[in-house]
Design an enzyme around this catalytic site. Structure first.
Site, PDB file in Angstrom:
ATOM      1  CB  CYS A  96      35.859  -2.514 -43.771  1.00  0.00           C
ATOM      2  SG  CYS A  96      34.838  -3.475 -44.918  1.00  0.00           S
ATOM      3  CG  HIS A 371      38.525  -6.150 -44.919  1.00  0.00           C
ATOM      4  ND1 HIS A 371      37.718  -5.642 -43.825  1.00  0.00           N
ATOM      5  CD2 HIS A 371      39.741  -5.777 -44.562  1.00  0.00           C
ATOM      6  CE1 HIS A 371      38.564  -4.845 -43.116  1.00  0.00           C
ATOM      7  NE2 HIS A 371      39.758  -4.875 -43.676  1.00  0.00           N
TER       8      HIS A 371
END
Length: 422
Positions: A96, A371
């Site tokens: 990510c 994330h």
């Protein structure tokens, strides 16, 4: 010349099979003729530069055929303008951080146009006789930008680019979380190394006055689209507190790492003021004074002597002191338009005093796990989009300001729609 070089290769039938697989068995399936020609040019270049790489791509294409067949196909007739530059990226396993950075770079129109127009294919960058690893990175980046801006899928895989960069930095091929800011620096550096051109420094007349001496422009012998867009220069004035003599030091930057002066709430201007305020170096931090010929306490102040067209701010949320690690969750308020950098730019070089936000990298979680997502403004629709790997959605301007911002991309000029080479 590119096609001629490929035809002479003994593995040309193998290359044709690659092209066939790349376009789903038909060069005009679900896409305009121009788009297919653009992709064919990029693939030809890539094949000449790195056959082993295309072998991997061939295998990956076969593995992903079923996946892409299930995706909705975007119209290529222009009826859906949001399709240009609004494409999700597959997560390859804790990637990510990479997807967020690539989305931000994909939103910078001058950079995208450089690659879509084919300007990166020059004798300086591609001698063809002995291709370098950096050339593979640039070509893989061009291929990815082409798919993200001219492709007909809602989602593409960045595996080719990750593998190219991973040949140089194996850490990025592992399925472990990496720092987005560090990844950005590596990407910009490798693209610069692949695309740089050499220039002889031009002669300068004698400059008089302390203001001109401290703010004179740094002249590089290596330039690229990366330095033209992202590179700035800091100038440090260093005053010895004993003899009061002043010296100057220049430092080039592509990313400015800003301290966060509060644990709860502050503004981007507060971070900038903290970075550019005068700092006194004492004790173990003393600097050697060439006039006193010994280490002395000094007063140091930084200023921007060359403002880049696109300035990137790294908000230092990760605080590591010895064995203690923590993340600063400060809510930092940053403007979407008219960021004023006038107080920090040397007066005689205030060419780009105000900037507008064009992209944001967000980080959720803590140091050991988290994330990354991205907010990017699309130059085609002038709307903001949220990119969370394969999930893409349009968001209102009011949602761009949030407490998870980690990297901020500001531009001194509004972006136009990238123009590809016809």
């Amino acid at each position: 010349m590119l096609c001629h070089a490929v035809i002479l290769d003994s593995k040309f039938p193998y290359f044709l099979s690659l092209v066939g697989n790349a376009f789903g068995g038909s060069l005009i399936k679900n896409s305009s003729l121009f788009h297919n020609i653009e992709r064919l040019i990029v693939i030809c270049t890539y094949f000449v530069l790195s056959k082993p790489f295309l072998s991997m791509w061939h295998q990956h294409s076969a593995e992903c055929t079923d996946y892409y067949d299930t995706l909705p196909v975007k119209e290529a007739d222009g009826s859906q303008p949001c399709s240009q530059g609004v494409t999700g990226l597959r997560n390859l396993g804790n990637t990510c951080y990479m997807n967020a950075i690539l989305q931000c770079l994909c939103s910078i129109s001058p950079l995208v146009e450089y690659f879509l127009s084919g300007k990166y294919i020059t004798p300086e960058t591609y001698p063809f006789l002995l291709p370098s690893d950096c050339s593979e990175v640039a070509t893989a980046f061009a291929y990815l930008m082409t798919d993200m801006w001219l492709g007909d899928s809602d989602c593409v895989s960045p595996e080719i680019f990750r593998s190219a960069l991973g040949n140089l930095y194996p850490a990025f091929t592992k399925k472990t979380q990496q720092d987005a800011q560090e990844f950005l620096i590596y990407v910009l550096n490798e693209l610069h190394e692949a695309l740089k051109k050499y220039h002889y420094p031009r002669r300068r007349s004698h400059e008089k006055g302390s203001a001109q001496r401290c703010c004179r422009k740094w002249i590089t012998t290596e330039t690229s689209v990366i330095t033209q867009l992202f590179e700035g220069q800091l100038n440090y004035s260093i005053v010895c507190l004993k003899c009061e003599k002043c010296t100057y030091k220049n430092e080039v930057f592509t990313v400015l790492s800003l301290p966060i002066p509060s644990e709860y709430e502050c503004s981007l201007q507060d971070c900038l003021q903290c970075f550019f305020q005068q700092d006194t170096l004492t004790w173990n931090n003393q600097i050697h004074c060439s006039f006193c010929e010994t280490k002395q306490e000094t007063a140091v102040r930084a200023g921007i002597s060359k403002a880049p067209k696109i300035i990137i701010f790294h908000l230092k949320r990760f605080d590591i002191q010895g064995t203690t690690k923590r993340k600063l969750r400060t809510d930092i308020h940053y403007p979407l338009t008219n960021l004023d950098l006038t107080p920090y730019i040397c007066p005689i070089f205030r060419k780009y005093p105000k900037y507008n936000l064009c992209a944001v990298v967000n980080h959720f979680g803590d140091l050991d796990g988290g994330h990354y997502t991205a907010f990017c403004k699309n130059s085609f629709t002038q709307a903001w989009y949220s990119f969370d790997d394969t999930r893409v959605s349009e968001i209102p301007d009011t949602s761009v300001q949030n407490a998870t911002a980690y990297l901020l991309f500001y531009s001194c000029q509004p972006f136009s729609i990238p123009i590809q080479k016809h």
